[in-house]
Design a protein around this motif. Structure first.
Motif, PDB file in Angstrom:
ATOM      1  N   LEU A  55       3.945   4.906  -0.465  1.00 58.63           N
ATOM      2  CA  LEU A  55       2.472   5.462  -2.212  1.00 58.63           C
ATOM      3  C   LEU A  55       2.383   3.919  -2.510  1.00 58.63           C
ATOM      4  O   LEU A  55       1.624   3.979  -3.129  1.00 58.63           O
ATOM      5  CB  LEU A  55       2.951   6.446  -2.819  1.00 58.63           C
ATOM      6  CG  LEU A  55       2.917   7.413  -1.918  1.00 58.63           C
ATOM      7  CD1 LEU A  55       3.391   9.225  -3.111  1.00 58.63           C
ATOM      8  CD2 LEU A  55       1.817   8.062  -1.568  1.00 58.63           C
ATOM      9  N   TYR A  58      -1.277   3.025  -2.386  1.00 60.08           N
ATOM     10  CA  TYR A  58      -2.474   3.800  -2.765  1.00 60.08           C
ATOM     11  C   TYR A  58      -2.116   3.656  -3.897  1.00 60.08           C
ATOM     12  O   TYR A  58      -3.355   3.955  -4.535  1.00 60.08           O
ATOM     13  CB  TYR A  58      -1.452   5.471  -2.376  1.00 60.08           C
ATOM     14  CG  TYR A  58      -1.839   6.447  -1.356  1.00 60.08           C
ATOM     15  CD1 TYR A  58      -3.627   6.688  -1.137  1.00 60.08           C
ATOM     16  CD2 TYR A  58      -1.633   6.552  -0.236  1.00 60.08           C
ATOM     17  CE1 TYR A  58      -4.245   7.198  -0.442  1.00 60.08           C
ATOM     18  CE2 TYR A  58      -1.907   7.087   1.346  1.00 60.08           C
ATOM     19  CZ  TYR A  58      -3.106   7.638   0.696  1.00 60.08           C
ATOM     20  OH  TYR A  58      -3.631   8.352   1.870  1.00 60.08           O
ATOM     21  N   THR A  62      -4.903   2.838  -6.358  1.00 59.70           N
ATOM     22  CA  THR A  62      -6.094   3.773  -7.417  1.00 59.70           C
ATOM     23  C   THR A  62      -5.931   2.904  -8.551  1.00 59.70           C
ATOM     24  O   THR A  62      -7.015   2.961  -9.623  1.00 59.70           O
ATOM     25  CB  THR A  62      -5.226   4.766  -7.717  1.00 59.70           C
ATOM     26  OG1 THR A  62      -4.096   5.030  -6.307  1.00 59.70           O
ATOM     27  CG2 THR A  62      -5.023   5.706  -8.720  1.00 59.70           C
ATOM     28  N   TRP A  88     -11.873   5.362  -0.567  1.00 63.17           N
ATOM     29  CA  TRP A  88     -10.990   7.403  -1.796  1.00 63.17           C
ATOM     30  C   TRP A  88     -12.230   8.134  -0.009  1.00 63.17           C
ATOM     31  O   TRP A  88     -11.299   9.198  -0.384  1.00 63.17           O
ATOM     32  CB  TRP A  88     -11.440   7.678  -3.110  1.00 63.17           C
ATOM     33  CG  TRP A  88     -10.356   6.867  -3.219  1.00 63.17           C
ATOM     34  CD1 TRP A  88     -10.483   5.790  -4.518  1.00 63.17           C
ATOM     35  CD2 TRP A  88      -8.486   6.085  -3.549  1.00 63.17           C
ATOM     36  NE1 TRP A  88      -9.082   5.256  -4.925  1.00 63.17           N
ATOM     37  CE2 TRP A  88      -8.001   5.730  -4.604  1.00 63.17           C
ATOM     38  CE3 TRP A  88      -7.912   7.607  -2.456  1.00 63.17           C
ATOM     39  CZ2 TRP A  88      -6.690   5.952  -4.542  1.00 63.17           C
ATOM     40  CZ3 TRP A  88      -6.625   7.909  -3.153  1.00 63.17           C
ATOM     41  CH2 TRP A  88      -6.079   7.552  -4.184  1.00 63.17           C
ATOM     42  N   ASN A  91     -10.053   7.938   2.665  1.00 63.64           N
ATOM     43  CA  ASN A  91      -9.441   8.997   2.604  1.00 63.64           C
ATOM     44  C   ASN A  91      -9.736  10.418   2.268  1.00 63.64           C
ATOM     45  O   ASN A  91      -8.766  11.739   3.230  1.00 63.64           O
ATOM     46  CB  ASN A  91      -9.081   8.567   1.522  1.00 63.64           C
ATOM     47  CG  ASN A  91      -6.809   8.791   1.562  1.00 63.64           C
ATOM     48  OD1 ASN A  91      -6.573   9.488   0.727  1.00 63.64           O
ATOM     49  ND2 ASN A  91      -6.161   7.880   2.134  1.00 63.64           N
ATOM     50  N   TYR A 155       0.210  10.445   6.027  1.00 62.86           N
ATOM     51  CA  TYR A 155       0.496  10.772   4.514  1.00 62.86           C
ATOM     52  C   TYR A 155       0.739  12.211   4.879  1.00 62.86           C
ATOM     53  O   TYR A 155       1.935  13.428   3.957  1.00 62.86           O
ATOM     54  CB  TYR A 155      -0.368  10.435   3.064  1.00 62.86           C
ATOM     55  CG  TYR A 155      -0.087  11.530   1.975  1.00 62.86           C
ATOM     56  CD1 TYR A 155       1.440  11.330   1.613  1.00 62.86           C
ATOM     57  CD2 TYR A 155      -0.746  12.402   2.063  1.00 62.86           C
ATOM     58  CE1 TYR A 155       1.993  12.262   0.522  1.00 62.86           C
ATOM     59  CE2 TYR A 155       0.065  13.019   1.049  1.00 62.86           C
ATOM     60  CZ  TYR A 155       0.537  12.696  -0.222  1.00 62.86           C
ATOM     61  OH  TYR A 155       1.121  13.690  -1.242  1.00 62.86           O
TER      62      TYR A 155
END
Length: 226
Positions: A55, A58, A62, A88, A91, A155
């Motif tokens: 992550l 990520y 973010t 996003w 994703n 993920y």
């Protein structure tokens, strides 16, 4: 703690409805006991370490996605935000599709490993563009979307795999296992944020992308050995 107890009672009731009886020895006597039981199983904490490392990118996107596109590639703020949105949107869409396919086929680790490997391949290809002036905006938009999709593939099957691993260890430890996961990712999210900015300032955003590649490699290794 109260929420965890509620979840635990719900899980116990569901197990009893299926005819599974938990003995008193199967039940942790306290939160400390529950965590101690989990730490005795390397497959649990290795999976938590792996997903936390996975992550890393990520968290960076973010918190700093538009900033990264602006600083590294000199896109105007509006275009940088659009690149981040492409990431996003793809994703989220791929998360749903991958979750459905993974559940339907009952395949977890292979899908997660393939997604992480694809992410590494794309990032390795992408890193040189940070020092060569970037990519055309249309191409960058596609790369951002594909990256979001690859990370989703890597993920989403992990969650089901982790839940199944906890079930095999002890159904009574489901809530504690997810609490361990939540604690680990929150700590890394908080710790990595200032580190990300420091690395980007002194070594460029491509350096943190390389750190993220290492995180994905750790994730693959954790999946392979558990």
């Amino acid at each position: 703690t109260e929420l965890r107890l509620q979840i635990f009672r719900t899980e116990v009731a569901a197990l009893e409805a299926r005819g599974v009886k938990l003995l008193s020895a199967d039940l942790p006597s306290s939160n400390r006991d529950a965590y101690a039981r989990l730490l005795k199983h390397p497959e649990i904490w290795l999976q938590v370490i792996g997903i936390t490392a996975n992550l890393t990118l990520y968290f960076a996107i973010t918190a700093f996605g538009p900033l990264m596109f602006t600083q590294a590639f000199k896109y105007p703020p509006a275009e940088a935000a659009a690149m981040n949105s492409n990431f996003w949107l793809c994703n989220l869409a791929v998360l749903v599709v991958t979750g459905f396919v993974s559940d339907r086929l009952q395949i977890r680790k292979p899908i997660a490993i393939v997604g992480a490997a694809l992410s590494i391949g794309l990032l390795v290809w992408w890193v040189p563009s940070f020092t060569t002036g970037g990519l055309p905006r249309g191409e960058m938009a596609i790369v951002a979307a594909i990256l979001g999709g690859f990370l989703a593939i890597g993920y989403v099957p992990w969650a089901a795999h982790f839940s199944e691993t906890l079930e095999e260890v002890s159904p009574a430890l489901q809530a504690t296992g997810w609490a361990m996961f939540g604690l680990a990712v929150r700590v890394w999210a908080g710790v990595s944020a200032p580190i990300t900015l420091w690395v980007a300032k002194h070594y460029g955003w491509q350096a943190w992308i390389k750190v993220s590649i290492v995180g994905l490699a750790i994730y693959i290794l954790a999946l392979l050995i558990t």
